[in-house]
Scaffold this motif. Structure first.
Motif, PDB file in Angstrom:
ATOM      1  N   LEU A  15      -1.033 -22.792 -15.553  1.00  0.00           N
ATOM      2  CA  LEU A  15      -2.155 -22.058 -16.676  1.00  0.00           C
ATOM      3  C   LEU A  15      -3.483 -21.847 -15.951  1.00  0.00           C
ATOM      4  CD1 LEU A  15      -1.493 -23.548 -20.225  1.00  0.00           C
ATOM      5  CD2 LEU A  15      -0.635 -21.439 -19.239  1.00  0.00           C
ATOM      6  N   SER A  16      -3.716 -22.931 -15.166  1.00  0.00           N
ATOM      7  CA  SER A  16      -5.191 -22.743 -14.538  1.00  0.00           C
ATOM      8  C   SER A  16      -5.010 -21.747 -13.110  1.00  0.00           C
ATOM      9  CB  SER A  16      -5.449 -24.071 -13.906  1.00  0.00           C
ATOM     10  OG  SER A  16      -6.721 -23.942 -13.267  1.00  0.00           O
TER      11      SER A  16
ATOM     12  N   SER B 153      -9.065 -21.029 -18.681  1.00  0.00           N
ATOM     13  CA  SER B 153      -8.013 -22.036 -17.986  1.00  0.00           C
ATOM     14  C   SER B 153      -8.493 -23.044 -17.316  1.00  0.00           C
ATOM     15  CB  SER B 153      -7.323 -20.713 -16.888  1.00  0.00           C
ATOM     16  OG  SER B 153      -7.941 -20.697 -15.534  1.00  0.00           O
TER      17      SER B 153
END
Length: 420
Positions: free
Chosen positions: A32-33, A188
């Motif tokens: 996600l980051s 994120s």
């Protein structure tokens, strides 16, 4: 006994990757980051381009970020090897969330181009600290013989994020502006910090405490340099990667400029084209473990860089947008496959108590000339054109691969002392 057999004998106990809960949490949260990072990779240059109309300014932004990355690398290894690595990663995530979050807040009142450069430098500096810690944490989550597969899965997932991220960047930039798209990157990092807060690190295979005296930051840098210099394969990779990074760091800016200016495409088309390039990264990450096991390190690493060089040169010969996307995917295929091969080797052969410093020095040294390279590549694009720059840059990459064939980088199993 084969090389793979010899590597397998040093494996310690531990769960399979699919049953390693801490690895799975790290994997998902970082995916996600990285999606947010991929979004910002396109959104920030588009912000600069829309405000200035200058490809050179895009190169300055890239160079500024890389400069922050390099300066941070001087002490990153010292910090990572001396303090709690997980907490450092959480801290860097929170700082970067604040930095990227400042851009949309500022844009609500009045756009400030200078803020983009400040964020680029500071976010890259903390990003270097995170990446060094991240590389050292993985051996504390998985066995040494699982590192290649773990890096492959991480990079494949991250590459998928670089498919989704640029597409989202193009769509969001067209819909709400680049500043709003950058704001999602800040969120994120908060997700990443939450994931890191729940993982547990097992003791490393080598004891970290008491292995050597505590040194100063410069002493730690020199300790990393000595280890790299005394390792023929890491020394060679550092030199070759310095030149390769010099030649390729600005390639994304050139591709964006080519699509926007020469081919007359909009922001959404740029996002889709660069997102399609991520498919190549996924393929590179997933295929490289099989290639390395069958053909060895040299073929995997040199072959991957050769593919990237050919693709970069070919971009200068086509004007069709789908073909540019295919070549960008091929370029990304090579870059990702080479990266997975390189980082896995470094993690395999470096003692844990030195891994932070060696990783920081490796990243710092091979990135030292990268800001200058990005500036030269983008400035040359503005004057000589995309065709000339891509042909020259791709040809130089191919020439470096030729030099690598004559070096220790050609070895099949450099992780095994005395084995070529």
């Amino acid at each position: 006994m084969t090389g793979d057999d010899r590597v397998a004998t040093v494996a310690g106990p531990g769960p399979a990757l699919s049953r390693n809960g801490d690895f799975l949490v790290l994997w998902s949260s970082q995916a996600l980051s990285v999606t947010g990072n991929a979004l910002a990779l396109v959104a920030l240059p588009l912000l600069v381009l829309s405000a200035t109309g200058s490809v050179t300014q895009m190169g300055v932004l890239t160079a500024a970020g890389t400069a922050g990355w390099i300066v941070s690398g001087v002490l990153a290894g010292h910090v990572v090897d001396r303090f709690d690595r997980r907490r450092l990663m959480i801290l860097t995530d929170l700082v970067r969330a604040a930095l990227y979050g400042a851009i949309p807040l500022c844009w609500l009142f009045r756009p400030q181009i200078w803020l983009l450069y400040v964020v680029a430098v500071l976010a890259a500096a903390f990003g270097m600290l995170f990446q060094v810690a991240y590389a050292t944490v993985l051996p504390s989550l998985v066995r040494r013989d699982q590192l290649l597969d773990a890096n492959s899965r991480l990079e494949a997932t991250f590459a998928l994020s670089y498919v989704v991220g640029p597409v989202c960047a193009g769509v969001l930039t067209a819909a709400v502006g680049g500043a709003g798209a950058v704001g999602l990157n800040a969120l994120s990092f908060l997700v990443s910090a939450a994931g890191l807060a729940v993982i547990r690190l097992r003791p490393p295979e080598e004891a970290r405490a008491g292995t050597e005296p505590v040194l100063s930051g410069w002493g730690d840098l020199l300790a990393g340099v000595r280890f790299l210099w005394n390792s023929p394969i890491l020394r060679t990779l550092t030199l070759l990667l310095s030149a390769l990074t010099f030649l390729t760091l600005g390639a994304t800016d050139v591709f964006i400029y080519y699509l926007k200016t020469d081919l007359g495409q909009g922001d959404t088309a740029v996002g889709y084209a660069l997102g399609a390039a991520g498919i190549g990264s996924i393929a590179g990450a997933l295929l490289v473990p099989r290639v390395r096991r069958r053909f060895g390190f040299g073929v995997a690493w040199l072959g991957a860089n050769l593919v990237s060089g050919v693709a970069m040169a070919a971009v200068g010969l086509v004007t069709d947008v789908p073909l540019v996307a295919v070549l960008a995917a091929t370029f990304s295929f090579g870059m990702t496959a080479a990266a997975v091969t390189s980082v896995s080797l470094r993690q395999q052969i470096t003692p844990d108590h030195l891994l932070g410093r060696v990783t920081a020095v490796f990243r710092t040294l091979h990135s030292a000339l990268a800001p200058l390279g990005a500036l030269i590549l983008t400035a040359a694009t503005g004057t000589a054109g995309v065709r000339a720059v891509c042909l020259a840059g791709g040809g130089a990459v191919i020439a470096l691969v030729g030099l690598g064939v004559l070096s220790p980088a050609r070895r099949r199993h450099p992780e095994l002392t005395g084995v070529s």
